[in-house]
Design an enzyme around this catalytic site. Structure first.
Site, PDB file in Angstrom:
ATOM      1  N   SER A 103       0.815  -1.219   0.000  1.00  0.00           N
ATOM      2  CA  SER A 103       0.000   0.000   0.000  1.00  0.00           C
ATOM      3  C   SER A 103       0.846   1.265   0.000  1.00  0.00           C
ATOM      4  O   SER A 103       1.898   1.330   0.642  1.00  0.00           O
ATOM      5  CB  SER A 103      -0.899  -0.007   1.240  1.00  0.00           C
ATOM      6  N   TYR A 126      -0.520   6.049  -4.382  1.00  0.00           N
ATOM      7  CA  TYR A 126      -1.421   7.192  -4.261  1.00  0.00           C
ATOM      8  C   TYR A 126      -0.617   8.343  -4.829  1.00  0.00           C
ATOM      9  O   TYR A 126       0.350   8.789  -4.217  1.00  0.00           O
ATOM     10  CB  TYR A 126      -1.795   7.449  -2.800  1.00  0.00           C
ATOM     11  N   THR A 152      -4.096   3.629  -7.671  1.00  0.00           N
ATOM     12  CA  THR A 152      -5.484   3.604  -7.194  1.00  0.00           C
ATOM     13  C   THR A 152      -6.186   4.897  -7.600  1.00  0.00           C
ATOM     14  O   THR A 152      -5.675   5.995  -7.362  1.00  0.00           O
ATOM     15  CB  THR A 152      -5.506   3.414  -5.668  1.00  0.00           C
ATOM     16  N   LYS A 242      -6.181   0.594 -10.501  1.00  0.00           N
ATOM     17  CA  LYS A 242      -7.071  -0.079  -9.536  1.00  0.00           C
ATOM     18  C   LYS A 242      -8.249   0.837  -9.193  1.00  0.00           C
ATOM     19  O   LYS A 242      -8.047   1.979  -8.775  1.00  0.00           O
ATOM     20  CB  LYS A 242      -6.288  -0.415  -8.263  1.00  0.00           C
ATOM     21  N   HIS A 266     -12.967  -0.751  -3.939  1.00  0.00           N
ATOM     22  CA  HIS A 266     -12.200  -0.533  -2.713  1.00  0.00           C
ATOM     23  C   HIS A 266     -12.829  -1.325  -1.556  1.00  0.00           C
ATOM     24  O   HIS A 266     -12.864  -0.874  -0.419  1.00  0.00           O
ATOM     25  CB  HIS A 266     -12.177   0.972  -2.389  1.00  0.00           C
TER      26      HIS A 266
HETATM   27  C1  LIG Z   1      -7.864  -1.922   6.225  1.00  0.00           C
HETATM   28  C2  LIG Z   1      -7.836  -1.668   4.744  1.00  0.00           C
HETATM   29  C3  LIG Z   1      -6.963  -0.722   4.231  1.00  0.00           C
HETATM   30  C4  LIG Z   1      -6.928  -0.477   2.855  1.00  0.00           C
HETATM   31  N1  LIG Z   1      -6.011   0.407   2.359  1.00  0.00           N
HETATM   32  C5  LIG Z   1      -5.894   0.555   1.007  1.00  0.00           C
HETATM   33  C6  LIG Z   1      -4.850   1.351   0.464  1.00  0.00           C
HETATM   34  O1  LIG Z   1      -4.018   1.904   1.182  1.00  0.00           O
HETATM   35  N2  LIG Z   1      -4.795   1.482  -0.881  1.00  0.00           N
HETATM   36  C7  LIG Z   1      -5.680   0.866  -1.729  1.00  0.00           C
HETATM   37  O2  LIG Z   1      -5.586   1.012  -2.954  1.00  0.00           O
HETATM   38  N3  LIG Z   1      -6.660   0.090  -1.234  1.00  0.00           N
HETATM   39  C8  LIG Z   1      -6.780  -0.085   0.098  1.00  0.00           C
HETATM   40  N4  LIG Z   1      -7.750  -0.918   0.603  1.00  0.00           N
HETATM   41  C9  LIG Z   1      -8.643  -1.613  -0.339  1.00  0.00           C
HETATM   42  C10 LIG Z   1      -8.055  -2.961  -0.746  1.00  0.00           C
HETATM   43  O3  LIG Z   1      -6.899  -2.817  -1.514  1.00  0.00           O
HETATM   44  C11 LIG Z   1      -9.056  -3.791  -1.572  1.00  0.00           C
HETATM   45  O4  LIG Z   1      -9.502  -3.036  -2.674  1.00  0.00           O
HETATM   46  C12 LIG Z   1     -10.250  -4.255  -0.756  1.00  0.00           C
HETATM   47  O5  LIG Z   1      -9.879  -4.489   0.572  1.00  0.00           O
HETATM   48  C13 LIG Z   1     -10.831  -5.525  -1.353  1.00  0.00           C
HETATM   49  O6  LIG Z   1     -11.956  -5.930  -0.674  1.00  0.00           O
HETATM   50  P1  LIG Z   1     -11.975  -7.017   0.526  1.00  0.00           P
HETATM   51  O7  LIG Z   1     -11.420  -6.331   1.718  1.00  0.00           O
HETATM   52  O8  LIG Z   1     -13.403  -7.328   0.661  1.00  0.00           O
HETATM   53  O9  LIG Z   1     -11.116  -8.177   0.101  1.00  0.00           O
HETATM   54  C14 LIG Z   1      -7.815  -1.169   1.978  1.00  0.00           C
HETATM   55  C15 LIG Z   1      -8.684  -2.123   2.518  1.00  0.00           C
HETATM   56  C16 LIG Z   1      -8.691  -2.386   3.874  1.00  0.00           C
HETATM   57  C17 LIG Z   1      -9.638  -3.449   4.387  1.00  0.00           C
END
Ligand SMILES: Cc1cc2nc3c(=O)[nH]c(=O)nc-3n(C[C@H](O)[C@H](O)[C@H](O)COP(=O)(O)O)c2cc1C
Length: 379
Positions: A103, A126, A152, A242, A266
């Site tokens: 991330s 980002y 993203t 993404k 997301h």
């Molecule tokens: C705690 C948490 C933090 C996340 N942080 C980011 C991030 O920093 N950048 C990003 O592109 N997506 C982030 N996401 C989204 C994930 O990359 C992903 O798209 C998403 O979690 C997929 O769905 P799922 O949690 O149901 O598997 C985050 C998700 C969670 C649960």
């Protein structure tokens, strides 16, 4: 722990505000729920007389062989779940022979995560709004050996996360009476959070993560076509976008030179009220027409979900919450276990479905809609 649901229950030992920050979604969490429910409208059509004595789950993702079509999604601030954070996730991903997408709001420096990793890494960007800052960041990403850049695009403004508001989870964190009380009620978590493991720099990583996140929010990560063109010219490796939810935008992205698309909402954490990604996936796959690779995330919770996405044309899936709960519950071993659960479930599903290899899983393996009517095969 038999499945990811049980892993989520084990993660309930986290302070409520932290559990909710991982578990929650945007708005009324309609999309968060729909991401899961949509899988229940997709049915398998097992093949008769298939020789499934040997099964091979491996596949190739942007030129890299992985042991199964499951990648670890970028999840910011992993140190909130467990002090080893992204370092543990990187090690577990390497052991499982799959890819970890680090991330852009990670709680350890991207260089340190790269040093710890034994498998291939993608870097989730980002995009900083100022070009010199973006340039400097990309130079670090390149120097550390990240092969794929994953931008993203669904986080232009901070989302409406009602659970976080209710829990008064703020960036930067404010030391409130509530926070102190919650810390006292979770002494183990608090000790791990404050002291960490030897050599991880104590609270340093948290400060970094908070800074990253604050920058992310302050910068309002708007990404335009012009930015993608700039990135394409600047980044020589594969470029992935993404957060795509519209088939009518795929051709423009391909013309801009991207090598992959992640169909993502997301995890239902940004704009609420968008459809489940598994429902959007087939339209995107059709629009892309094999020109680039299509990935998907959102609500992947069972190996069967992964097989459904492959049948609908995804190259691989990304999982987020599932491994974050593993990390919270049992640290590195928890991430290992979650990946194990996915592997076992995909293997059993492929065996029972009559598909010995990933290439055997195609549109004929599923139907969508109610089984009460005569199902018609997927195109
Ligand atoms: C705690 C948490 C933090 C996340 N942080 C980011 C991030 O920093 N950048 C990003 O592109 N997506 C982030 N996401 C989204 C994930 O990359 C992903 O798209 C998403 O979690 C997929 O769905 P799922 O949690 O149901 O598997 C985050 C998700 C969670 C649960």
């Amino acid at each position: 722990v038999l499945n990811t649901d049980e892993m989520r229950k084990r993660a309930r030992k986290l302070p409520t505000a932290i559990f909710d920050a991982i578990d929650g979604g945007g708005g009324d969490e309609i999309t968060l729920r729909e991401n899961r429910q949509a899988f229940e409208r997709i049915w398998f059509r097992p093949r008769a007389l298939a020789d499934v004595r040997h099964r091979d789950l491996s596949t190739v993702v942007l030129g890299e062989r992985v042991s199964m079509p499951v990648l670890l999604a970028p999840c910011g601030m992993a140190r909130m779940a467990r002090s080893e954070g992204e370092l543990a996730v990187a090690r577990a991903a390497g052991r499982a022979s799959t890819i970890f997408v680090v991330s852009g709001a990670s709680s350890y420096p991207l260089e340190q995560i790269a040093e710890e990793a034994t498998g291939p890494l993608w870097y989730q960007l980002y995009l900083p709004s100022e070009r010199p800052a973006a340039e400097a960041l990309l130079a670090r990403v390149e120097r550390s050996g990240y092969r794929v850049l994953c931008v993203t695009i669904d986080s232009a403004v901070p989302a409406l996360r009602q659970r976080d508001y209710r829990n008064r989870l703020t960036i930067p964190p404010r030391v409130s009476g509530r926070l102190v009380l919650s810390s006292l009620r979770h002494p183990r978590w608090t000790k791990d959070f404050l002291l960490g493991k030897v050599g991880d720099g104590g609270l340093g990583p948290v400060r970094l993560a908070v800074w990253n996140l604050a920058m992310t929010i302050a910068n309002n990560k708007v990404v335009t076509a012009e930015d993608i063109s700039w990135l394409r010219a600047r980044w020589s490796g594969p470029l992935v976008v993404k957060g795509v939810m519209r088939p009518d935008e795929c051709s423009e992205l391909i013309e801009l030179g991207v090598d992959g698309i992640v169909v993502s909402n997301h995890g239902g954490r940004q704009l609420d009220g968008v459809p489940a990604t598994i429902d959007v996936l087939p339209q995107v796959v059709e629009a892309v027409d094999d020109r680039i690779e299509v990935f998907v995330d959102g609500g992947f919770w069972r190996g069967a979900d992964v097989v459904k996405a492959i049948a609908l044309g995804a190259r691989a899936c990304l999982v987020g919450k599932a491994y974050m709960f593993g990390l919270a519950a049992f640290a590195e071993e928890g991430v290992d276990r979650v990946l194990d659960i996915f592997r076992t479930e995909i293997d059993k599903t492929m065996g029972l479905l009559g598909c010995p290899t990933i290439a055997d899983i195609d549109g004929r393996a599923i139907v969508r809609g109610s089984t009460a009517v005569t199902p018609s095969p997927m195109p």
